[in-house]
Design a protein around this motif. Structure first.
Motif, PDB file in Angstrom:
ATOM      1  N   ALA A 145      47.379  44.815  30.388  1.00  0.00           N
ATOM      2  CA  ALA A 145      46.053  45.381  30.139  1.00  0.00           C
ATOM      3  C   ALA A 145      45.964  46.825  30.628  1.00  0.00           C
ATOM      4  O   ALA A 145      46.444  47.157  31.707  1.00  0.00           O
ATOM      5  N   SER A 146      45.324  47.677  29.835  1.00  0.00           N
ATOM      6  CA  SER A 146      45.143  49.075  30.216  1.00  0.00           C
ATOM      7  C   SER A 146      44.229  49.189  31.432  1.00  0.00           C
ATOM      8  O   SER A 146      44.343  50.114  32.219  1.00  0.00           O
ATOM      9  N   GLU A 154      30.837  51.134  37.527  1.00  0.00           N
ATOM     10  CA  GLU A 154      30.110  51.337  36.274  1.00  0.00           C
ATOM     11  C   GLU A 154      30.357  50.196  35.297  1.00  0.00           C
ATOM     12  O   GLU A 154      29.468  49.816  34.534  1.00  0.00           O
ATOM     13  N   ASP A 155      31.581  49.652  35.314  1.00  0.00           N
ATOM     14  CA  ASP A 155      31.900  48.524  34.430  1.00  0.00           C
ATOM     15  C   ASP A 155      31.055  47.302  34.783  1.00  0.00           C
ATOM     16  O   ASP A 155      30.577  46.579  33.903  1.00  0.00           O
ATOM     17  N   PHE A 156      30.848  47.063  36.074  1.00  0.00           N
ATOM     18  CA  PHE A 156      30.120  45.881  36.510  1.00  0.00           C
ATOM     19  C   PHE A 156      28.609  45.987  36.259  1.00  0.00           C
ATOM     20  O   PHE A 156      27.888  45.024  36.443  1.00  0.00           O
ATOM     21  N   LYS A 157      28.161  47.152  35.827  1.00  0.00           N
ATOM     22  CA  LYS A 157      26.765  47.297  35.433  1.00  0.00           C
ATOM     23  C   LYS A 157      26.552  46.859  33.982  1.00  0.00           C
ATOM     24  O   LYS A 157      25.428  46.698  33.530  1.00  0.00           O
ATOM     25  N   VAL A 249      34.323  48.356  27.700  1.00  0.00           N
ATOM     26  CA  VAL A 249      35.046  48.137  28.954  1.00  0.00           C
ATOM     27  C   VAL A 249      36.544  48.027  28.710  1.00  0.00           C
ATOM     28  O   VAL A 249      37.353  48.666  29.396  1.00  0.00           O
ATOM     29  N   PHE A 250      36.940  47.225  27.733  1.00  0.00           N
ATOM     30  CA  PHE A 250      38.357  46.924  27.526  1.00  0.00           C
ATOM     31  C   PHE A 250      38.989  47.630  26.331  1.00  0.00           C
ATOM     32  O   PHE A 250      40.174  47.424  26.068  1.00  0.00           O
ATOM     33  N   GLY A 251      38.215  48.462  25.633  1.00  0.00           N
ATOM     34  CA  GLY A 251      38.766  49.065  24.432  1.00  0.00           C
ATOM     35  C   GLY A 251      38.830  48.001  23.355  1.00  0.00           C
ATOM     36  O   GLY A 251      37.811  47.550  22.852  1.00  0.00           O
ATOM     37  N   ALA A 280      43.928  43.354  17.799  1.00  0.00           N
ATOM     38  CA  ALA A 280      43.742  43.724  19.205  1.00  0.00           C
ATOM     39  C   ALA A 280      45.069  43.656  19.955  1.00  0.00           C
ATOM     40  O   ALA A 280      45.913  42.799  19.684  1.00  0.00           O
ATOM     41  N   LYS A 281      45.243  44.557  20.892  1.00  0.00           N
ATOM     42  CA  LYS A 281      46.423  44.528  21.747  1.00  0.00           C
ATOM     43  C   LYS A 281      46.302  43.347  22.708  1.00  0.00           C
ATOM     44  O   LYS A 281      45.223  43.061  23.211  1.00  0.00           O
ATOM     45  N   ALA A 282      47.418  42.681  22.962  1.00  0.00           N
ATOM     46  CA  ALA A 282      47.412  41.551  23.895  1.00  0.00           C
ATOM     47  C   ALA A 282      47.596  42.037  25.326  1.00  0.00           C
ATOM     48  O   ALA A 282      48.404  42.926  25.586  1.00  0.00           O
ATOM     49  N   MET A 283      46.828  41.452  26.257  1.00  0.00           N
ATOM     50  CA  MET A 283      46.942  41.815  27.669  1.00  0.00           C
ATOM     51  C   MET A 283      48.057  41.064  28.390  1.00  0.00           C
ATOM     52  O   MET A 283      48.348  41.342  29.553  1.00  0.00           O
TER      53      MET A 283
END
Length: 333
Positions: A145-146, A154-157, A249-251, A280-283
């Motif tokens: 994952a990137s 900020e992500d958790f908001k 958040v994750f693209g 989608a790219k796999a994490m």
């Protein structure tokens, strides 16, 4: 062994259930999930649609996946699992239900996509194996994952992820549990509630709601809130599980590559394919995803040896009878 934790479990409540046949359900349901972190949508799909899902589910759960036959996966003794989208087009149509996607778009307030999807059958072995937890913390990581280990304040908001659980039979004991409002006070440093700060942990344990449901009910929940199945219980539970992730958040990265039959994607438009996670790219590598961990069970080597040995005996049997046919043929000639 995970210890049993004493907590206050609320039961037999239905205030969180909203009938999708009601034209005004969306506004009320959005208020519920924003306030307490979860909601139950009822009558989102028809009885006929649900039966088309349950039929292949029961077939898959009837035998294990061995040698390439269609059957369930094992990672431990506590549950059977399977890739949900391989159950066919009715399951795909469920995850792409138009009413639900409109609802989720308003909830996320951004683009989203399906990051994982599984069938899960909990055995009910009277054991705690999956305690209350949040899906994300600041140390969250997936190997490819990137954003691994890089989720910030900020992500958790934002609405990072929204889980979906579909009850495939009426469920009370062993049902999905959620601590109302815990998505607003979760511990950013730990995903396991047992490791949350004392104040937050006590707030969770003093207020856990067992979200009982009828066959076909759909639970949507904020991944940050404290959640998990009621355990320990002695009854099984049969559900579909999935997760929608926030693109901001994750693209556009799925938790793992999600298997699907290409023929089941016919007639889907580009928007539907994107929400389904196509491209989608796999994490994580497929073999690292938790449903593929049968080889970590103590019995796995014995199963592999037994399978290989039985195939070898089949080969010997074939050679023996083929040899007899050759002898018989030579005598006749």
């Amino acid at each position: 062994m995970l210890k049993k934790v004493k907590y206050n479990l609320r039961k037999n409540e239905t205030y969180y259930v909203y009938d999708c046949k009601d034209s005004n359900f969306e506004k009320k349901a959005l208020k519920q999930i924003r306030s307490e972190g979860f909601v139950v949508l009822r009558n989102l799909i028809s009885e006929d649609h649900l039966n088309k899902i349950i039929k292949p589910v029961d077939q898959i759960l009837s035998k294990p996946n061995i040698g390439g036959n269609l059957g369930y996966y094992r990672k431990d003794i506590f549950k059977k699992m399977y890739d949900a989208l391989l159950l066919g087009r009715p399951v795909i149509d469920l995850f792409l239900n138009k009413k639900m996607l409109i609802f989720l778009k308003k909830y996320f307030n951004s683009d989203f996509y399906l990051a994982e999807a599984n069938l899960k059958y909990d055995e009910g072995l009277d054991h705690v194996y999956f305690p209350m937890h949040s899906d994300f913390d600041k140390n969250w990581a997936m190997p490819l994952a990137s954003r691994s280990s890089n989720l910030g304040a900020e992500d958790f908001k934002k609405i990072i992820g929204c889980g979906i659980m579909v009850y495939l039979e009426d469920t009370t004991d062993g049902a999905f549990c959620y601590s109302p409002g815990s998505h607003k006070f979760h511990d950013l440093n730990n995903s396991s509630v047992e490791n949350w700060n004392e104040v937050s942990r006590n707030k969770v344990y003093q207020n856990i709601l067992r979200i009982e449901g009828k066959k076909g009910d759909i639970v949507l929940f904020n991944d940050l809130g404290a959640h998990g199945p009621e355990q320990p219980v002695k009854v099984h539970r049969k559900v579909l599980l999935g997760d929608y992730y926030n693109k901001d958040v994750f693209g556009f990265e799925a938790k793992t590559a999600i298997p699907v039959y290409l023929s089941d994607l016919s007639n889907l438009n580009n928007e539907q394919l994107e929400i389904l996670g196509a491209g989608a790219k796999a994490m994580s590598y497929a073999e690292d995803y938790h449903t593929r961990h049968f080889n970590r069970m103590k019995c796995s080597k014995m199963v592999f040896r037994t399978f290989t040995s039985l195939v070898y005996l089949e080969k010997l049997r074939f050679k023996f009878f083929n040899f007899l046919r050759i002898i018989k043929s030579s005598k006749l000639s």
